[in-house]
Design an enzyme around this catalytic site. Structure first.
Site, PDB file in Angstrom:
ATOM      1  N   CYS A   2      30.834 -42.436 -14.344  1.00 29.58           N
ATOM      2  CA  CYS A   2      30.037 -42.831 -13.198  1.00 29.58           C
ATOM      3  C   CYS A   2      29.359 -41.595 -12.602  1.00 29.58           C
ATOM      4  CB  CYS A   2      30.827 -43.504 -12.089  1.00 29.58           C
ATOM      5  SG  CYS A   2      31.615 -45.030 -12.579  1.00 29.58           S
ATOM      6  N   ARG A  27      26.503 -40.151 -17.608  1.00 26.93           N
ATOM      7  CA  ARG A  27      27.886 -40.348 -17.159  1.00 26.93           C
ATOM      8  C   ARG A  27      28.304 -41.820 -17.182  1.00 26.93           C
ATOM      9  NH1 ARG A  27      29.620 -35.804 -14.334  1.00 26.93           N
ATOM     10  NH2 ARG A  27      31.306 -37.011 -13.422  1.00 26.93           N
ATOM     11  N   TRP A  74      29.984 -46.601 -15.045  1.00 24.85           N
ATOM     12  CA  TRP A  74      30.725 -46.803 -16.292  1.00 24.85           C
ATOM     13  C   TRP A  74      31.927 -47.649 -15.871  1.00 24.85           C
ATOM     14  CZ3 TRP A  74      35.583 -45.991 -18.364  1.00 24.85           C
ATOM     15  CH2 TRP A  74      35.676 -46.049 -19.757  1.00 24.85           C
ATOM     16  N   ASN A 100      33.118 -42.537  -7.730  1.00 23.40           N
ATOM     17  CA  ASN A 100      33.436 -42.219  -9.119  1.00 23.40           C
ATOM     18  C   ASN A 100      34.935 -42.000  -9.141  1.00 23.40           C
ATOM     19  OD1 ASN A 100      33.661 -41.116 -11.699  1.00 23.40           O
ATOM     20  ND2 ASN A 100      33.107 -39.067 -10.980  1.00 23.40           N
ATOM     21  N   GLY A 101      35.642 -42.729 -10.007  1.00 29.75           N
ATOM     22  CA  GLY A 101      37.093 -42.556 -10.081  1.00 29.75           C
ATOM     23  C   GLY A 101      37.783 -43.901 -10.101  1.00 29.75           C
ATOM     24  N   GLU A 499      35.452 -34.729 -37.249  1.00 30.93           N
ATOM     25  CA  GLU A 499      34.265 -34.658 -36.390  1.00 30.93           C
ATOM     26  C   GLU A 499      33.098 -35.440 -37.001  1.00 30.93           C
ATOM     27  OE1 GLU A 499      33.842 -34.031 -33.481  1.00 30.93           O
ATOM     28  OE2 GLU A 499      31.759 -33.485 -33.188  1.00 30.93           O
ATOM     29  N   LYS A 503      31.364 -38.509 -34.978  1.00 30.74           N
ATOM     30  CA  LYS A 503      29.923 -38.545 -34.668  1.00 30.74           C
ATOM     31  C   LYS A 503      29.319 -39.843 -35.175  1.00 30.74           C
ATOM     32  CE  LYS A 503      29.857 -36.249 -32.278  1.00 30.74           C
ATOM     33  NZ  LYS A 503      30.704 -35.298 -31.697  1.00 30.74           N
ATOM     34  N   GLU A 506      30.605 -43.017 -33.152  1.00 28.69           N
ATOM     35  CA  GLU A 506      30.224 -43.185 -31.748  1.00 28.69           C
ATOM     36  C   GLU A 506      28.745 -43.493 -31.555  1.00 28.69           C
ATOM     37  OE1 GLU A 506      31.186 -39.844 -29.222  1.00 28.69           O
ATOM     38  OE2 GLU A 506      30.566 -38.433 -30.749  1.00 28.69           O
ATOM     39  N   HIS A 522      47.866 -41.485 -50.024  1.00 33.24           N
ATOM     40  CA  HIS A 522      49.038 -41.997 -49.320  1.00 33.24           C
ATOM     41  C   HIS A 522      48.691 -43.225 -48.472  1.00 33.24           C
ATOM     42  CE1 HIS A 522      51.389 -38.645 -50.723  1.00 33.24           C
ATOM     43  NE2 HIS A 522      50.418 -37.832 -50.335  1.00 33.24           N
ATOM     44  N   LYS A 622      29.615 -39.277 -20.885  1.00 33.19           N
ATOM     45  CA  LYS A 622      29.665 -37.857 -21.238  1.00 33.19           C
ATOM     46  C   LYS A 622      30.820 -37.142 -20.567  1.00 33.19           C
ATOM     47  CE  LYS A 622      27.789 -34.292 -23.206  1.00 33.19           C
ATOM     48  NZ  LYS A 622      28.050 -34.222 -24.650  1.00 33.19           N
TER      49      LYS A 622
HETATM   50  C1  F6R Z   1      32.413 -37.015 -28.733  1.00 31.16           C
HETATM   51  C2  F6R Z   1      32.627 -36.619 -27.371  1.00 31.16           C
HETATM   52  C3  F6R Z   1      33.937 -36.927 -26.746  1.00 31.16           C
HETATM   53  C4  F6R Z   1      34.389 -35.728 -25.904  1.00 31.16           C
HETATM   54  C5  F6R Z   1      35.660 -36.063 -25.137  1.00 31.16           C
HETATM   55  C6  F6R Z   1      36.183 -34.878 -24.373  1.00 31.16           C
HETATM   56  O1  F6R Z   1      31.146 -36.671 -29.168  1.00 31.16           O
HETATM   57  O2  F6R Z   1      31.778 -36.056 -26.766  1.00 31.16           O
HETATM   58  O3  F6R Z   1      34.891 -37.252 -27.695  1.00 31.16           O
HETATM   59  O4  F6R Z   1      34.612 -34.666 -26.768  1.00 31.16           O
HETATM   60  O5  F6R Z   1      35.386 -37.103 -24.249  1.00 31.16           O
HETATM   61  O6  F6R Z   1      35.234 -34.438 -23.464  1.00 31.16           O
HETATM   62  P1  F6R Z   1      35.267 -32.983 -22.872  1.00 31.16           P
HETATM   63  O7  F6R Z   1      34.965 -32.037 -23.962  1.00 31.16           O
HETATM   64  O8  F6R Z   1      34.230 -33.000 -21.814  1.00 31.16           O
HETATM   65  O9  F6R Z   1      36.638 -32.759 -22.317  1.00 31.16           O
END
Ligand code: F6R
Length: 627
Positions: A2, A27, A74, A100-101, A499, A503, A506, A522, A622
């Site tokens: 948010c 956000r 969010w 937010n929270g 990773e 990517k 998501e 396995h 984010k």
């Molecule tokens: C994936 C992504 C998330 C963040 C995760 C942690 O692309 O961005 O998996 O890595 O939410 O976020 P931070 O790094 O802000 O603690």
């Protein structure tokens, strides 16, 4: 999670709020709203979905109000519908709140208020806040600041709120408890926001509120208080900030722009943290790395524990490999969300590292705080030594840890982390080399040799971008209907398999899993057939042959094989792989930094071809500021 924004000053508030929300949309983006005060009444407009829906609704309105609050949501409690969108109002429409929270005890408060005759119009936890404030303001001697103060004394959980009231048209009150909130200071105008991105076009003079602090903003200035009502003296600081970081600069998406920024991010890191005067031969008595770590953090170090989430957790796995293999320090990596509820036994002389691109992830911050608290009363060698690795040195993380390594990646807007991942990994190379130097676990020649490899990285990434992107884009067309992907890697490239899979899932919504290549047989191998492509990270080095034979096992089950390998091995790899993503020749130890780039591009192009919202994928945010 948010985004909240608030404005009080001399300009019409609505456009400032909307453009602030646009910069906070990363956000959360399932609904949005703004509230202003005009001629003694609250005006509140909300819309489901992306911000342009709200903008469209508001365009019909001419509203000269010079005070307002806004929110981009969010969803946590209550579906993403208009009636759950913020701002939320009390029944008499006198008080408007954005939050937010999560208010953890909202059910109990809601029932109590219903008992007093309150009616609620949403399923959110937030709506109890304006109702509570309105109750407190029923006593006409109570100021808005006092009303908010009394109301938040009832709240449990994490929150950042901004409040306006029809009866107090010249004040905006904000409060912060475990969720980010900054204040911006302009000429006769003041701002609040979840992140500095929202206010940066208007001012670079910023103050970050700390937990337990609130503020009263008026056209004349800002007063800061503790939740207990004590007036606090705090000074804003001026940010050295490049506004182009939050522009797309001609790229179709922020994510692609941020992938392309990676060479410069690494260059800035190298310039910031390599000692240019250091040469192995001269046997100097100062470190080749200029992280300037406080000696307390590394003296007598016996153990490193790293706490992170998501992509930052993947970067931390690379960190573990480097700290163990280069500096010889036993290292564990935990999901912060797990560590909070099952912390590892306390080991003396432990360095705890929190890794986070936003610097605001609730679990990571709480795990770090818990670590400090549980060690606080113990003997000195058991006490917490906290280090943060982030690109946001102004974030809450910095308030919690003893020291920060600024990864120099700047702000990242695309929800899928790219440049910040790479920069975190580079941060770990520097940390491991610094510790290896101090602990004398590597010869100076070997250190110089690794540093030399790192110096080549920016040009090598540029080469990948120049030579591979159009090929990867073309290849991506073949996977738009694919349902499942498997990524495999080994050793230091296992985190790259994780990773690459993250990517892809998501942003393209394709199911993808990352495995250590040797683990395929396995279990996961049962998933394979001609419809499940397997991406193998096969960088030349100690596990290259093993990865190739694991890839062969997948090929024998008809899987389409995509290899990420070095150009040097391309000819040999052609006989194993159906498709090759090549990167310049590089030593295995540094190879994750290059291997991840084609995978970022692959995920990006598959999602872009599918016409998906690459920068704001569904259900994600984010900055994950709730537990
Ligand atoms: C994936 C992504 C998330 C963040 C995760 C942690 O692309 O961005 O998996 O890595 O939410 O976020 P931070 O790094 O802000 O603690």
């Amino acid at each position: 999670m948010c985004g909240i924004v608030g404005y009080i000053g001399t300009q019409a508030a609505t456009e400032i709020l909307l453009s602030g929300l646009e910069r906070l949309e990363y956000r959360g983006y399932d609904s949005a709203g703004v509230a202003t005060v005009l001629e003694g009444e609250l005006h509140c407009v909300r819309a489901k979905g992306k911000l342009y829906n709200l903008r469209e609704k508001i365009q019909r309105d001419v509203n000269p109000s010079q005070i307002g609050i806004g929110h981009t949501r969010w969803a946590t409690h209550g579906k993403p519908e208009e009636h759950n969108a913020h701002p939320h109002l009390d029944m008499a429409r006198q008080v408007a709140v954005v939050q937010n929270g999560i208010v953890e005890n909202y059910q109990e408060i809601r029932e109590e208020l219903i008992g007093k005759g309150h009616q609620f119009s949403s399923e959110t936890d937030t709506e109890v806040i304006p109702h509570l404030i309105a109750e407190c303001l029923a006593n006409s001697a109570t100021s808005l600041l006092e009303g908010v103060q009394q109301a938040i004394a009832r709240l449990e959980g994490a929150f950042a709120i901004a409040v306006i009231s029809a009866d107090h048209p010249n004040e905006l009150v904000v409060a912060r408890q475990q969720a980010p909130l900054i204040l911006g200071f302009g000429q006769g105008e003041f701002f609040c926001a979840s992140d500095i991105t929202a206010v940066i076009p208007h001012t670079h003079t910023i103050l970050s509120l700390e937990n337990g602090e609130m503020a009263r903003l008026t056209p004349l200035g800002v007063e800061i208080y503790s939740f207990a009502g004590e007036r606090l003296l705090k000074f804003p600081r001026t940010l050295d900030w490049n506004p182009t970081q939050v522009e797309k600069q001609g790229f179709r998406h922020y994510m692609l722009k941020e992938i392309y920024e990676q060479p410069d991010v690494v260059r800035t890191c190298l310039e910031s943290y390599l000692n240019p005067n250091w040469h192995a031969q001269e046997n100097p008595d100062f470190s080749p790395i200029t992280l300037s770590l406080a000696p307390r953090l590394y003296e007598n170090l016996e153990y490193v524990q790293i706490l992170a989430c998501g992509t930052s957790w993947h970067a931390s796995l690379i960190g573990k490999y480097l700290l163990e293999q280069l500096a010889g320090i036993p290292t564990t990596v935990d999901y912060a969300s797990e560590f909070r509820y099952s912390p590892r036994p306390i080991i003396p002389n432990t360095l705890t590292i929190g890794v986070t691109q936003s610097g605001e992830t609730a679990d990571t911050l709480a795990a770090l705080e818990m670590e400090r608290e549980r060690r606080a009363s113990l003997e000195p060698k058991l006490q917490a030594r906290l280090l943060g690795i982030t690109n946001r040195p102004e974030s809450t993380l910095a308030q919690i840890v003893d020291q920060i390594i600024n990864t120099q990646a700047g702000i990242e807007i695309g929800v899928a982390a790219t440049k910040t991942f790479l920069a975190q990994a580079i941060g770990f190379y520097f940390l491991a080399l610094d510790l290896a130097y101090r602990r004398k676990t590597l010869s100076n020649e070997r250190i110089e040799n690794i540093i030399d490899g790192l110096r080549h990285i920016p040009a090598q990434i540029e080469k990948i971008l120049e030579t591979q992107e159009s090929y990867i884009e073309e290849l991506a067309h073949e996977f738009t209907e694919t349902q499942d992907f498997i990524f495999v890697g080994r050793g230091i490239n296992f985190p790259i398999a994780l990773e690459g899979a993250l990517k892809l899932k998501e942003i393209s919504y394709i199911h993808a899993e990352g495995y250590p290549a040797g683990e395929m047989k396995h279990g996961p191998i049962a998933l394979l057939d001609s419809k499940v492509p397997v991406v193998a990270i096969a960088m030349p080095g100690s596990v290259y042959d093993k990865v190739l034979s694991n890839a062969q096992e997948a090929k024998a089950r008809d899987a389409r094989l995509i290899g990420v390998t070095s150009a040097m091995n391309a000819q040999e790899a052609t006989s194993t792989f159906d498709d090759l993503l090549t990167v310049p020749e590089i030593e295995e130890l540094i190879s994750p930094i290059l291997a991840v780039v084609p995978l970022q591009l692959l995920a990006y192009h598959i999602a872009a071809i599918k016409g998906l919202d690459v920068d704001q994928p569904r259900n994600l945010a984010k900055s994950v500021t709730v537990e």
